[in-house]
Design a protein around this motif. Structure first.
Motif, PDB file in Angstrom:
ATOM      1  N   HIS A  76     -20.203  21.203  93.155  1.00  8.90           N
ATOM      2  CA  HIS A  76     -21.099  21.461  92.026  1.00  8.90           C
ATOM      3  C   HIS A  76     -22.157  22.505  92.387  1.00  8.90           C
ATOM      4  O   HIS A  76     -23.332  22.373  92.020  1.00  8.90           O
ATOM      5  N   THR A  77     -21.728  23.536  93.076  1.00 10.77           N
ATOM      6  CA  THR A  77     -22.620  24.630  93.443  1.00 10.77           C
ATOM      7  C   THR A  77     -21.895  25.960  93.285  1.00 10.77           C
ATOM      8  O   THR A  77     -20.668  26.023  93.296  1.00 10.77           O
ATOM      9  N   CYS A  85     -26.072  27.679  95.654  1.00  9.21           N
ATOM     10  CA  CYS A  85     -27.162  27.375  94.729  1.00  9.21           C
ATOM     11  C   CYS A  85     -26.559  26.741  93.483  1.00  9.21           C
ATOM     12  O   CYS A  85     -25.341  26.804  93.259  1.00  9.21           O
ATOM     13  N   THR A  86     -27.402  26.131  92.659  1.00 10.26           N
ATOM     14  CA  THR A  86     -26.901  25.477  91.455  1.00 10.26           C
ATOM     15  C   THR A  86     -28.004  25.364  90.423  1.00 10.26           C
ATOM     16  O   THR A  86     -29.197  25.551  90.732  1.00 10.26           O
ATOM     17  N   THR A  88     -30.394  23.213  88.240  1.00  7.47           N
ATOM     18  CA  THR A  88     -30.990  21.897  88.426  1.00  7.47           C
ATOM     19  C   THR A  88     -31.733  21.455  87.171  1.00  7.47           C
ATOM     20  O   THR A  88     -31.924  22.239  86.229  1.00  7.47           O
ATOM     21  N   LEU A  89     -32.174  20.202  87.183  1.00  4.71           N
ATOM     22  CA  LEU A  89     -32.976  19.695  86.070  1.00  4.71           C
ATOM     23  C   LEU A  89     -34.272  20.488  85.922  1.00  4.71           C
ATOM     24  O   LEU A  89     -34.741  20.726  84.808  1.00  4.71           O
ATOM     25  N   GLU A  90     -34.836  20.890  87.041  1.00  8.93           N
ATOM     26  CA  GLU A  90     -36.049  21.700  86.977  1.00  8.93           C
ATOM     27  C   GLU A  90     -35.793  23.004  86.236  1.00  8.93           C
ATOM     28  O   GLU A  90     -36.629  23.466  85.446  1.00  8.93           O
ATOM     29  N   ASP A  91     -34.633  23.610  86.466  1.00  7.02           N
ATOM     30  CA  ASP A  91     -34.280  24.845  85.767  1.00  7.02           C
ATOM     31  C   ASP A  91     -34.193  24.616  84.264  1.00  7.02           C
ATOM     32  O   ASP A  91     -34.665  25.434  83.467  1.00  7.02           O
ATOM     33  N   SER A 211     -31.278  16.431  80.550  1.00  2.05           N
ATOM     34  CA  SER A 211     -30.245  15.876  81.436  1.00  2.05           C
ATOM     35  C   SER A 211     -28.875  15.962  80.782  1.00  2.05           C
ATOM     36  O   SER A 211     -27.878  16.266  81.438  1.00  2.05           O
ATOM     37  N   LEU A 214     -27.586  19.530  80.907  1.00  4.44           N
ATOM     38  CA  LEU A 214     -27.120  19.890  82.244  1.00  4.44           C
ATOM     39  C   LEU A 214     -25.779  19.240  82.555  1.00  4.44           C
ATOM     40  O   LEU A 214     -24.889  19.883  83.130  1.00  4.44           O
ATOM     41  N   TYR A 218     -22.368  21.215  83.486  1.00  3.98           N
ATOM     42  CA  TYR A 218     -21.566  20.965  84.688  1.00  3.98           C
ATOM     43  C   TYR A 218     -20.104  20.691  84.325  1.00  3.98           C
ATOM     44  O   TYR A 218     -19.190  21.167  85.005  1.00  3.98           O
ATOM     45  N   TRP A 242     -30.541  31.234  83.619  1.00  3.03           N
ATOM     46  CA  TRP A 242     -30.680  30.811  85.014  1.00  3.03           C
ATOM     47  C   TRP A 242     -30.269  31.931  85.959  1.00  3.03           C
ATOM     48  O   TRP A 242     -30.972  32.222  86.937  1.00  3.03           O
TER      49      TRP A 242
END
Length: 265
Positions: A76-77, A85-86, A88-91, A211, A214, A218, A242
């Motif tokens: 998952h990267t 890199c991937t 993320t929730l922060e993104d 969430s 995201l 994915y 992103w």
């Protein structure tokens, strides 16, 4: 490298990249639907206010395809020359301004038309023939074309009731889901699962929509990492934003510095 077991099925091999025609690839990107100013307070109250600043859903297909060639479902990267890199929730929070904590977004994928009559004021859901298990497996959907037509037919004024404004706000949010956040593989419907979560307009913002977006992204990345897949159905705008923010050398020229949430005019 022992974790990467997909082998020749991955679209990122030299052979698969050289034999795949980029013209076959497409993203489920829909035409932007403007919101009615009278429902803006409800949209913002539901937690989707930052998305109202976006005025175009267009994406660079080739950029998305290039990222897919680097995505590894096993980890998952993205595997890049400089490392992994991937997204993320922060993104998701920084780029779209969606809530990343709260209640999980889930529910039944099959309902009767009563749910549309109750929440949207119209029977927009096509009832499936009795015993049709194939439709139950993939989940029912509201046709986006009819949903947009119904949304445009609701004309609000300052004298409109709160009930009318809420109905139009719920229609717009469902359009937002089908057009932008959770596009389906067919490209012409939005899953009925999300509609019951809009029943109480004051509790919509208690769900972790970031969430869910995201997780949906994915899933699409993993499916499209396989060779010969030609349709990317998820929030491609998020993936593109992103990529541009994390790898600014690949982004279009922009004289203004990035602002967060990224969804600014």
């Amino acid at each position: 490298m022992s974790l990467l077991t997909m082998g020749d099925e991955h679209r990122g091999t030299i052979e698969n990249i050289s034999t795949f025609d980029p013209k076959r690839f497409r993203c489920r990107v829909h035409e932007y639907v403007p919101h009615d100013p009278l429902i803006e307070p409800y949209i913002r109250g539901c937690g989707f206010g930052n998305l109202l600043n976006i005025v175009s859903y267009s994406v660079d297909y080739k950029f998305i395809l290039a990222l897919l060639e680097r995505w590894r479902p096993e980890t998952h990267t993205f595997h890049l020359p400089i490392g992994e890199c991937t997204v993320t929730l922060e993104d998701v929070y920084m780029l779209l301004g969606l809530r990343i904590d709260g209640k999980a977004v889930n529910g039944k994928v099959n309902h009767v038309n009563d749910i549309c009559n109750e929440l949207l004021g119209a029977p927009l859901l096509d009832d499936e023939p009795e015993g049709d298990t194939s439709s139950q497996a993939r989940g029912q959907g509201i046709n986006l074309k009819y949903l947009r037509q119904y949304y445009n037919s609701i004309v609000l004024s300052e004298d409109s009731t709160e009930y009318e404004k809420i109905i139009k706000a719920q229609c717009y949010i469902m359009i937002l889901f089908g057009n932008f956040l959770f596009p389906e593989s067919t490209g012409n419907s939005v899953n009925i699962m999300y509609l019951p979560l809009l029943r109480n307009i004051n509790k919509v913002n208690t769900y972790s929509w970031g969430s869910a977006v995201l997780a949906h992204l994915y899933s699409a990345l993993c499916k499209n990492a396989k060779k010969n897949t030609c349709t990317f159905f998820s929030c491609a705008y998020l993936l593109q934003a992103w990529g541009w923010s994390r790898m600014p050398s690949l982004a279009p020229e922009n004289e203004r510095p990035f602002a967060f949430p990224f969804a600014t005019k």
